[in-house]
Design a protein around this motif. Sequence first.
Motif, PDB file in Angstrom:
ATOM      1  N   TYR A 100       0.837  -1.197   0.000  1.00 38.91           N
ATOM      2  CA  TYR A 100       0.000   0.000   0.000  1.00 38.91           C
ATOM      3  C   TYR A 100       0.874   1.249   0.000  1.00 38.91           C
ATOM      4  O   TYR A 100       1.991   1.245   0.539  1.00 38.91           O
ATOM      5  CB  TYR A 100      -0.906   0.039   1.239  1.00 38.91           C
ATOM      6  CG  TYR A 100      -1.931  -1.059   1.282  1.00 38.91           C
ATOM      7  CD1 TYR A 100      -3.203  -0.868   0.758  1.00 38.91           C
ATOM      8  CD2 TYR A 100      -1.629  -2.294   1.847  1.00 38.91           C
ATOM      9  CE1 TYR A 100      -4.151  -1.884   0.799  1.00 38.91           C
ATOM     10  CE2 TYR A 100      -2.559  -3.311   1.898  1.00 38.91           C
ATOM     11  CZ  TYR A 100      -3.827  -3.100   1.364  1.00 38.91           C
ATOM     12  OH  TYR A 100      -4.758  -4.100   1.399  1.00 38.91           O
ATOM     13  N   GLY A 101       0.360   2.324  -0.582  1.00 38.69           N
ATOM     14  CA  GLY A 101       1.015   3.610  -0.444  1.00 38.69           C
ATOM     15  C   GLY A 101       0.836   4.132   0.978  1.00 38.69           C
ATOM     16  O   GLY A 101      -0.232   3.958   1.579  1.00 38.69           O
ATOM     17  N   LYS A 154      -8.954   7.945  11.369  1.00 39.40           N
ATOM     18  CA  LYS A 154      -9.378   6.916  10.426  1.00 39.40           C
ATOM     19  C   LYS A 154      -8.590   7.142   9.158  1.00 39.40           C
ATOM     20  O   LYS A 154      -8.716   8.177   8.512  1.00 39.40           O
ATOM     21  CB  LYS A 154     -10.876   7.000  10.157  1.00 39.40           C
ATOM     22  CG  LYS A 154     -11.393   5.922   9.214  1.00 39.40           C
ATOM     23  CD  LYS A 154     -12.901   6.058   9.022  1.00 39.40           C
ATOM     24  CE  LYS A 154     -13.414   5.001   8.051  1.00 39.40           C
ATOM     25  NZ  LYS A 154     -14.896   5.122   7.860  1.00 39.40           N
ATOM     26  N   VAL A 155      -7.736   6.171   8.806  1.00 42.71           N
ATOM     27  CA  VAL A 155      -6.812   6.332   7.692  1.00 42.71           C
ATOM     28  C   VAL A 155      -7.101   5.259   6.656  1.00 42.71           C
ATOM     29  O   VAL A 155      -7.248   4.075   6.989  1.00 42.71           O
ATOM     30  CB  VAL A 155      -5.351   6.222   8.177  1.00 42.71           C
ATOM     31  CG1 VAL A 155      -4.398   6.400   7.009  1.00 42.71           C
ATOM     32  CG2 VAL A 155      -5.066   7.247   9.253  1.00 42.71           C
ATOM     33  N   GLN A 156      -7.181   5.677   5.390  1.00 44.20           N
ATOM     34  CA  GLN A 156      -7.351   4.739   4.281  1.00 44.20           C
ATOM     35  C   GLN A 156      -6.110   4.766   3.399  1.00 44.20           C
ATOM     36  O   GLN A 156      -5.657   5.837   2.992  1.00 44.20           O
ATOM     37  CB  GLN A 156      -8.597   5.093   3.453  1.00 44.20           C
ATOM     38  CG  GLN A 156      -9.897   4.658   4.108  1.00 44.20           C
ATOM     39  CD  GLN A 156     -11.081   4.793   3.170  1.00 44.20           C
ATOM     40  OE1 GLN A 156     -11.431   5.891   2.750  1.00 44.20           O
ATOM     41  NE2 GLN A 156     -11.694   3.668   2.848  1.00 44.20           N
ATOM     42  N   LEU A 157      -5.551   3.588   3.133  1.00 41.30           N
ATOM     43  CA  LEU A 157      -4.355   3.466   2.303  1.00 41.30           C
ATOM     44  C   LEU A 157      -4.749   2.911   0.937  1.00 41.30           C
ATOM     45  O   LEU A 157      -5.590   2.013   0.838  1.00 41.30           O
ATOM     46  CB  LEU A 157      -3.325   2.543   2.959  1.00 41.30           C
ATOM     47  CG  LEU A 157      -2.829   2.937   4.351  1.00 41.30           C
ATOM     48  CD1 LEU A 157      -1.790   1.926   4.840  1.00 41.30           C
ATOM     49  CD2 LEU A 157      -2.258   4.338   4.359  1.00 41.30           C
ATOM     50  N   GLN A 158      -4.142   3.459  -0.098  1.00 40.86           N
ATOM     51  CA  GLN A 158      -4.390   2.997  -1.454  1.00 40.86           C
ATOM     52  C   GLN A 158      -3.395   1.887  -1.807  1.00 40.86           C
ATOM     53  O   GLN A 158      -2.222   1.943  -1.439  1.00 40.86           O
ATOM     54  CB  GLN A 158      -4.242   4.154  -2.437  1.00 40.86           C
ATOM     55  CG  GLN A 158      -5.233   5.294  -2.200  1.00 40.86           C
ATOM     56  CD  GLN A 158      -6.672   4.856  -2.362  1.00 40.86           C
ATOM     57  OE1 GLN A 158      -7.007   4.157  -3.317  1.00 40.86           O
ATOM     58  NE2 GLN A 158      -7.531   5.260  -1.418  1.00 40.86           N
ATOM     59  N   SER A 159      -3.873   0.875  -2.518  1.00 35.65           N
ATOM     60  CA  SER A 159      -2.995  -0.236  -2.893  1.00 35.65           C
ATOM     61  C   SER A 159      -1.980   0.221  -3.934  1.00 35.65           C
ATOM     62  O   SER A 159      -2.209   1.178  -4.673  1.00 35.65           O
ATOM     63  CB  SER A 159      -3.806  -1.405  -3.446  1.00 35.65           C
ATOM     64  OG  SER A 159      -4.504  -1.012  -4.620  1.00 35.65           O
TER      65      SER A 159
END
Length: 805
Positions: free
Chosen positions: A81-82, A95-100
């Motif tokens: 993930y980035g 709340k953290v979302q990671l991009q593949s």
Amino acid sequence: MRPSLFQFTPVAMLVASAFSAQAVAQNITVNGLVLDHNGKAIEQARVHVHGRQQYVYADKNGRFIIQAPADAELHISAKGYGDQFVTLSDNNELKVQLQSGGVERIVVSASGLHQYDLEMANPVSVLSGEELSRKTAPTIGETLKSMPGVHSNYYGPVASSPILRGLDGPRVRILSNGLDSADVSRIGPDHAISADAITTEQIEVLRGPSTLLYGSGAVGGVVNVVDNRLPRQLRPASTQIETRYSSGADEKTAAMTHDGGQDQIAWHLDGFKRKTDNYDVPDFTNDEGESSNQLANSWLNNSAVNGGLSWITDKGLIGFSIGHIDSEYGIPGHHHHHEEQDEHDEHDHDEDNHDQPTEEAVFAKVKQDRYGLAGELYKPFNGIETLSFSGALTRYQHHEIEDGAIGTTFKNDSFESRFTAEHETIAGWHGVFGYHLQQSDYQALGEEAFTPDTKTDSQALFVLEERSFGDFTAQIGARIEHVDYKATGIEFEHHHEEEDTDEHHAEDVKHDFTASSLSAGLVWNFQPGYNAALSISRSERAPSAAELYSNGTHIATRTYELGLAYSLDQDGEISESDIKFKKEVANNIDLTLRKYEGDFTFTYNLFYNKVNNYLYMRDSGLTMADLHSHAEEDHDHDHDDHDAHDEEHDHAEDGEFSIFHYQQQDATLYGAEFAVAYQLSAEQQLEFFIDSVRAKLDNGSDLPRIPPVKVGTGYSYSAEDWSANIDWTHYMKQNRVAASESATGSYQILDLGFSYYFNVNDLDLTAFAKVNNLTDELGFVHSSFIKEDAPLPGRSFTLGVKARF
């Protein structure tokens, strides 16, 4: 004076008093959640407080809790993930979302400035997480050998040290949490590294000179084994238990790691037990014409236990750790050949469980006790961000046992400490400066004590600085180090003519060196997701004690080694050298190009290392038969309990060993490393790498045991509940050889792996299976001292289970 625990006392008092005087900083408790772009939890995502050695991992639900300053910057990353950087600003719910896609940035603790691997001017590789678990082997060298630029000197599966860009031995520093492992693995290839990968969190490999923090012994690079033995963060209580079985050597391994914290106290406990029989190998014929399908005397029986306790507050932390290693292992190629050996070999695999080694076998029995102390103070006064101290006291003992009796004993009592101060930004520069102390008391006793008792005292001052200029980041550093050697029991005069033994007397010898090192690096982020780095360094290395004072038979290398302190004439007479010793000076240039975002990523390194006064062992053209008088005198100092049969047998086996004399001459090493990864889809990834090194003396002759070109590719598939991988590595033929060695043929190794993830009640379980050397390929390691007698292990099946709760 031997290193003592009392050396910790003033340090502990200083840190404790500083704690009581420090004003309370404003820390907050941060609760967070890490998800992927589809809203699914990312387990084992790493959350790091930028600028400190604080980090935690997300649980199976993607949740984490961490203590951090109110204005801290958190770095959240996960493999595949980035990554993201988040500034808290009093926000304690994240709340953290990671991009593949992209490459995970990993903090390199050995960098000295909390740098990420993708932001360093010097090339670095980090093995961690599932990849580390998949590649873990009984030795550090075998664990790391698939990395670009890393090979193994392979003294069988029991003792294998990493080779970085063609350099090993005293030129590669092996560290445990930033401090020297303090074993004797740098003296002989048959001496195993005391650190083990089975309970570690990550292993960092810094290729190229890393002398600024770690001294002249790191002129070739650094391998840093990182665990949580001395806790530096408060973690929720968690335990991991792993068991595995491998068919190739009937290996049985069990390991446990536990971390926990409550209020301001954090603790850690880990341990492992490993036991194997002799390793199966493909059918081969050794250099004596004997056929076998098993590597004789390659069994292991290792165990270790480590624990640590830390007090962690808003002001900083102070912690203490203790570790004990108890290891026994056979030494391949180190046993004496008896006439009845062939008959014994026909049935010992079935009847010998290696609880009691056979009388013919030579095996090592190692014990090590290690005590660690570390402390950090945050913002103790204006201008200083962090004051830190780390120290380790190590007691190491290594027996080599033959025919049921101790033949040789190696001891090393050492103390090492490092004080650093990280200062606030001054005129745009941010960095650290510090003091590094190392003391060791080394002893070698017995028939293979080819190095004398030596006390070493090293003191150094160092500084590392970093500054950003728009898209550029400059990194500079310097170190000055003074090393003192005090060797005892040295005899310089050995002649053929019979002389009165009273004329031979032992001498105490002292030598000292002052070595300085400088480095400068520039990282250019010329486009989003890309950077280029240039690193230039000049590193001086003082000769090691073994390179100076060796004088005796070294069975592991099958040579008679003679150090720089001696001269040798063509009649085989040894005397004191009148040549002034010179420091080895490595002038190194590294050029790196990286792409680290998106589905297609790569790293490309080019290096050129011009070494003045390179230390190497040159074949003198003489053998031990030319030193008959010398050998007789040496036996006068053997233990009294060795009978005449042992002495006659030793002469018969070792008499034709060639005499290798340490010399200095300019040398050049250059090469390239390339690694590329392509994310075919969210589940599939394809990888490829290649590395090469060319090493020769400036007179045109090749250096010995330089690894061949290595090419590899791998494919991995990751689903929600399972993953699989296939790895293929090809080692090309090495025919660029020194005068005293032979060429080595090419070979290829194919490995397969499969993992299945599932839950039972509160247990998070991983069942895994792998096949090493699926095609049962016969491979000989060119960089091994015993390559003809020690092929790589044959096909082996491994089954294992990991449980987390």
